[in-house]
Design an enzyme around this catalytic site. Sequence first.
Site, PDB file in Angstrom:
ATOM      1  N   ASN A 176      -4.397   2.056  -1.230  1.00 56.47           N
ATOM      2  CA  ASN A 176      -5.440   1.852  -0.230  1.00 56.47           C
ATOM      3  C   ASN A 176      -6.569   2.847  -0.491  1.00 56.47           C
ATOM      4  OD1 ASN A 176      -4.737   4.366   0.997  1.00 56.47           O
ATOM      5  ND2 ASN A 176      -3.281   3.350   2.367  1.00 56.47           N
ATOM      6  N   LYS A 177      -7.592   2.794   0.333  1.00 55.74           N
ATOM      7  CA  LYS A 177      -8.787   3.609   0.093  1.00 55.74           C
ATOM      8  C   LYS A 177      -8.470   5.101   0.145  1.00 55.74           C
ATOM      9  CE  LYS A 177     -13.655   3.665   1.520  1.00 55.74           C
ATOM     10  NZ  LYS A 177     -14.615   3.127   2.520  1.00 55.74           N
ATOM     11  N   LYS A 178      -7.664   5.513   1.115  1.00 55.52           N
ATOM     12  CA  LYS A 178      -7.305   6.928   1.261  1.00 55.52           C
ATOM     13  C   LYS A 178      -6.496   7.403   0.059  1.00 55.52           C
ATOM     14  CE  LYS A 178      -4.942  10.070   4.496  1.00 55.52           C
ATOM     15  NZ  LYS A 178      -3.847  10.500   3.622  1.00 55.52           N
ATOM     16  N   GLU A 179      -5.531   6.594  -0.362  1.00 53.49           N
ATOM     17  CA  GLU A 179      -4.699   6.952  -1.514  1.00 53.49           C
ATOM     18  C   GLU A 179      -5.534   7.028  -2.789  1.00 53.49           C
ATOM     19  OE1 GLU A 179      -0.688   4.781   0.317  1.00 53.49           O
ATOM     20  OE2 GLU A 179      -2.018   3.720  -1.076  1.00 53.49           O
ATOM     21  N   ASP A 238       2.057  -3.942   2.102  1.00 52.72           N
ATOM     22  CA  ASP A 238       3.252  -4.627   1.591  1.00 52.72           C
ATOM     23  C   ASP A 238       2.963  -6.107   1.371  1.00 52.72           C
ATOM     24  OD1 ASP A 238       4.576  -2.202   1.950  1.00 52.72           O
ATOM     25  OD2 ASP A 238       5.347  -2.766   3.926  1.00 52.72           O
TER      26      ASP A 238
END
Length: 490
Positions: free
Chosen positions: A212-215, A279
């Site tokens: 995701n964007k944060k990761e 997921d």
Amino acid sequence: MTATQTNSSLAALVQHFGDTPQHVLVIGDVMLDRYLIGDVNRISPEAPVPVLLIKSEQHCAGGAANVAANLALLGIHTRMIGLIGEDNEASLLLNAMHSHGIDTQAMISTATRPTIAKTRILGGHQQMMRLDQEVTSELTASEASHVTTAIQAALEQQPALVILSDYAKGLLTEAICQHVIHYCRAREIPVLVDPKGRNYHKYRGATALTPNKKETAEACDSQVNDPALIEKASALKTSLALDFLAVTRGEEGISLITESIEHLGATAKQVFDVSGAGDTVIATLAAGLIHGLTPLASLSLANIAAGVVVGKVGTVPITKADLVYALASAQGSMQAHKVSELPDLLQKVAAWKQQGQRIVFTNGCFDLLHAGHVTYLEGAKKRGDKLVLGLNTDRSVSALKGPTRPVVNENDRARVLAALESVDAVILFDEDTPLALINAIRPHVIAKGSDYTADQVVGGQEVLSWGGEIALIDLVEGRSTSNLIKKMHA
């Protein structure tokens, strides 16, 4: 190819998911998602905290097990490898996975750590607290040996694709990730990774990552709001020797990074809960790839699937019926897909109930649709959120009305009714009464015309027995199919 044609062809493909014996292997951190759901009406006299009166308890497959659940409910044969404890949570998790048809024979039980569990406490649709049970320490030598043996045996069964679902709980070490990736690369088996943490080198050589964007920002040593984040992600993709990188960006959609960059806009109309959306993305991406779709087409499918699940409360996997329905809606031909067989209808109804929507049921012949019918159905719809219409088959209409009826055949009647905005689902029934259908759907409201009394409504007592109600809808005087037929013959 137009967008409509694309969605139409995708819907046709999804219908055939699972028609082949190929399977997907999911390896990762499984967990139990437990929901305690109730109402809050007062503050505790013991401390300034709300008191939740528990009304229900639900158990779902979470973490990597939710990835497997998404695949299984899309019709894909799915095998799961993960660690569970020797506890009650393990039994609940295995039961949840078995209910979806997931193959759990390779699951590994250990006495040295508990089954990972997340207990969410909900007052209505609002999450009030989450309680976590987990141990994330390094695997013992015995655990690592059992995991490696189980993975090797599963890989030798030649999965069509492997998913590494990493929740940073200790299972997917660098050694295990690299073993899987090297084995699969040598045999041209795609490996998709849902990553966690900062050590992305352990995923080097995989087919694709879906952070995701944060990761992505963490992996690129950047900030979430960095305007150059996607360009930095492109450099990350090159450094890790990936075929592609798919960055899920919430309300901004998904960015596919290959040799170029493609942006897919978000599809969700209403967001209740983002739990498990990642997921759903990786599972649907995998399903598309093993059925011959390109990464872009597979992600388009995954993007629509994610838009469905974030509109539900809790960790809810996508289903084949949900996805086909969403594709039909996206291409503007939703009406035809309102006509359902019972298994698909029950899945739709379950999804609507999960969202807290009130189900109204009515039934009838609806031969030669007229203003009286339309007004009646609009009135029935106002008694709830979704209107399900049980439609008599041609045989049952003839039994009720005589051998000259119906005037319009059952398929045409169903299609015309499905075009009405007030009708959300149409199902044909051949029995003398819709009682079996009512018992299967268990609506909140059963509607009939005001020419009936409550005690004459078939299924009325059953609906009352589970806390529902009977609604008698006013009819438009002088409007009937029989009158139209008389006028035509006059």
